[in-house]
Design an enzyme around this catalytic site. Structure first.
Site, PDB file in Angstrom:
ATOM      1  N   SER A   1      23.353  33.424  -4.194  1.00  0.00           N
ATOM      2  CA  SER A   1      22.458  34.588  -4.242  1.00  0.00           C
ATOM      3  C   SER A   1      23.138  35.774  -3.595  1.00  0.00           C
ATOM      4  CB  SER A   1      21.172  34.263  -3.466  1.00  0.00           C
ATOM      5  OG  SER A   1      20.431  35.446  -3.236  1.00  0.00           O
TER       6      SER A   1
ATOM      7  N   TYR B   1      16.619  30.816   3.779  1.00  0.00           N
ATOM      8  CA  TYR B   1      17.024  30.750   2.363  1.00  0.00           C
ATOM      9  C   TYR B   1      18.399  31.408   2.189  1.00  0.00           C
ATOM     10  CZ  TYR B   1      17.164  32.147  -2.577  1.00  0.00           C
ATOM     11  OH  TYR B   1      17.555  32.363  -3.877  1.00  0.00           O
TER      12      TYR B   1
HETATM   13  N1  LIG Z   1      15.537  35.221  -9.496  1.00  0.00           N
HETATM   14  C1  LIG Z   1      16.363  35.794  -8.644  1.00  0.00           C
HETATM   15  O1  LIG Z   1      16.318  37.002  -8.411  1.00  0.00           O
HETATM   16  C2  LIG Z   1      17.405  34.968  -7.934  1.00  0.00           C
HETATM   17  C3  LIG Z   1      18.350  35.666  -7.160  1.00  0.00           C
HETATM   18  C4  LIG Z   1      19.339  34.957  -6.516  1.00  0.00           C
HETATM   19  C5  LIG Z   1      19.399  33.580  -6.640  1.00  0.00           C
HETATM   20  N2  LIG Z   1      18.458  32.918  -7.373  1.00  0.00           N
HETATM   21  C6  LIG Z   1      18.580  31.479  -7.476  1.00  0.00           C
HETATM   22  O2  LIG Z   1      18.675  31.131  -8.845  1.00  0.00           O
HETATM   23  C7  LIG Z   1      18.202  29.805  -9.036  1.00  0.00           C
HETATM   24  C8  LIG Z   1      17.180  29.790 -10.156  1.00  0.00           C
HETATM   25  O3  LIG Z   1      16.131  30.640  -9.784  1.00  0.00           O
HETATM   26  P1  LIG Z   1      15.115  31.294 -10.824  1.00  0.00           P
HETATM   27  O4  LIG Z   1      15.001  32.717 -10.515  1.00  0.00           O
HETATM   28  O5  LIG Z   1      15.447  30.867 -12.196  1.00  0.00           O
HETATM   29  O6  LIG Z   1      13.786  30.629 -10.244  1.00  0.00           O
HETATM   30  P2  LIG Z   1      12.634  29.767 -10.847  1.00  0.00           P
HETATM   31  O7  LIG Z   1      12.227  30.397 -12.154  1.00  0.00           O
HETATM   32  O8  LIG Z   1      11.682  29.654  -9.750  1.00  0.00           O
HETATM   33  O9  LIG Z   1      13.333  28.342 -11.136  1.00  0.00           O
HETATM   34  C9  LIG Z   1      13.683  27.497 -10.073  1.00  0.00           C
HETATM   35  C10 LIG Z   1      14.014  26.119 -10.631  1.00  0.00           C
HETATM   36  O10 LIG Z   1      14.243  25.243  -9.513  1.00  0.00           O
HETATM   37  C11 LIG Z   1      13.367  24.121  -9.641  1.00  0.00           C
HETATM   38  N3  LIG Z   1      12.848  23.582  -8.379  1.00  0.00           N
HETATM   39  C12 LIG Z   1      12.084  24.218  -7.463  1.00  0.00           C
HETATM   40  N4  LIG Z   1      11.685  23.355  -6.499  1.00  0.00           N
HETATM   41  C13 LIG Z   1      12.212  22.140  -6.841  1.00  0.00           C
HETATM   42  C14 LIG Z   1      12.158  20.853  -6.266  1.00  0.00           C
HETATM   43  N5  LIG Z   1      11.464  20.600  -5.147  1.00  0.00           N
HETATM   44  N6  LIG Z   1      12.817  19.844  -6.879  1.00  0.00           N
HETATM   45  C15 LIG Z   1      13.506  20.051  -8.017  1.00  0.00           C
HETATM   46  N7  LIG Z   1      13.587  21.257  -8.619  1.00  0.00           N
HETATM   47  C16 LIG Z   1      12.947  22.291  -8.036  1.00  0.00           C
HETATM   48  C17 LIG Z   1      12.170  24.673 -10.414  1.00  0.00           C
HETATM   49  O11 LIG Z   1      11.402  23.603 -10.946  1.00  0.00           O
HETATM   50  P3  LIG Z   1       9.768  23.644 -10.876  1.00  0.00           P
HETATM   51  O12 LIG Z   1       9.354  24.201 -12.196  1.00  0.00           O
HETATM   52  O13 LIG Z   1       9.381  22.207 -10.655  1.00  0.00           O
HETATM   53  O14 LIG Z   1       9.385  24.529  -9.728  1.00  0.00           O
HETATM   54  C18 LIG Z   1      12.862  25.553 -11.442  1.00  0.00           C
HETATM   55  O15 LIG Z   1      13.326  24.789 -12.515  1.00  0.00           O
HETATM   56  C19 LIG Z   1      17.646  29.346  -7.685  1.00  0.00           C
HETATM   57  O16 LIG Z   1      18.635  28.577  -7.026  1.00  0.00           O
HETATM   58  C20 LIG Z   1      17.432  30.658  -6.940  1.00  0.00           C
HETATM   59  O17 LIG Z   1      17.489  30.481  -5.556  1.00  0.00           O
HETATM   60  C21 LIG Z   1      17.468  33.587  -8.036  1.00  0.00           C
END
Ligand SMILES: NC(=O)c1ccc[n+]([C@@H]2O[C@H](COP(=O)([O-])OP(=O)(O)OC[C@H]3O[C@@H](n4cnc5c(N)ncnc54)[C@H](OP(=O)(O)O)[C@@H]3O)[C@@H](O)[C@H]2O)c1
Length: 256
Positions: A147, A161
């Protein structure tokens, strides 16, 4: 869009592929000919994008659920991968989330452990479990999601985080050096502010608008902006001489 045969015959695992960035990464790997085991998150819901069901029906996608916070959760996914693939070419460790915004003085032990287990420990556990299969892969590559907050420190309430993402970035760099003699490359994608469910949960519209104004390219990012960077880092043909790097995808939000 990359060449439709870029990952033909390759086995790919994407964690957190049920929505957001991971879902788009899985879609683009499938579009480029890979067989994809998509870890769709904690539960296998009945409502899924058509392309995943179609690919599953054709034997190109395998859908699996596992809660990384449950005892044995990561190992159950690893076991599923072993039952599907006899070798692994690409591992994308992407599952994770902020869990919540916690002021430092109020953070409970439970909240701390949850954030660390999900965003940090699960990556170590999944990587360790997949290494024997990756060693049998063709030009194997690991791509980890970190991130922008790993470098900036993130915003209020996200200290643990952000620190877990910095851990994964450093872990990936160390692994890149350790695994290079075996031909395994390790890199990270570092998203900026990407419009997924993530920010619906953790950021107000006002905060997002203020962030948007600070981004040189003038807009928030999308999963479609991020996914090609994962494929680039996973492909020997495109990035075979790149390892131990963190590629920032943020519209210029962080230029350093
Ligand atoms: N969006 C941003 O701006 C951003 C920025 C920097 C980094 N990131 C990183 O990018 C990655 C993807 O994020 P995203 O934005 O696509 O978020 P998201 O839409 O919330 O997706 C997160 C994914 O992680 C899974 N997850 C959450 N809790 C879990 C658990 N206890 N066990 C197994 N899987 C779990 C979720 O599954 P469920 O459906 O079961 O919750 C979902 O498939 C993450 O690592 C996040 O930290 C995101």
């Amino acid at each position: 869009m990359y060449h439709p045969a870029l990952f033909k015959g390759m086995n790919v695992v994407v964690t957190g592929a049920g929505r957001g960035i991971g879902l788009e990464v899985a879609r683009q790997f499938l579009d480029c000919g890979a067989r994809v085991l998509a870890h769709v998150g904690r539960t296998l819901s009945d409502v899924r994008p058509d392309f995943l069901d179609l690919a599953a029906g054709e034997g190109r996608a395998f859908l699996s659920a596992a809660d990384f916070l449950a005892p044995g959760g990561v190992e159950s996914l690893a076991e599923e991968v072993r039952s599907r693939f006899d070798r692994l070419d690409v591992l994308v460790n992407n599952a994770g989330t902020m869990v919540g915004r916690f002021p430092a003085a109020d953070l409970t032990d439970d909240e701390y452990r949850t954030i660390v287990q999900l965003n940090q420990t699960s990556v170590v556990e999944m990587t360790r479990a997949m290494l024997p299969l990756l060693r049998k892969g063709t030009y194997p590559a690991i791509v980890n999601t970190v991130s922008i907050s790993a470098r900036s420190g993130g915003s209020a309430g996200s200290s643990i985080y952000s620190a877990t993402k910095a851990f994964v970035a450093a872990y990936s760099k160390a692994l890149a050096r350790e695994l290079a003699p075996e031909g395994i490359r390790v890199n990270c994608v570092s998203p900026g502010t990407i419009t997924t469910d993530f920010h619906d949960r953790y950021s107000t519209p006002e905060k997002l608008e203020a962030t948007r104004k600070s981004i040189p390219l003038g807009r928030l990012g999308t999963a479609e902006d991020c996914a090609p960077v994962y494929l680039f880092l996973a492909s020997h043909a495109l990035s075979g001489y790149v390892t131990g790097q963190v590629l920032e995808v943020n519209g210029g939000q962080l230029i350093a």
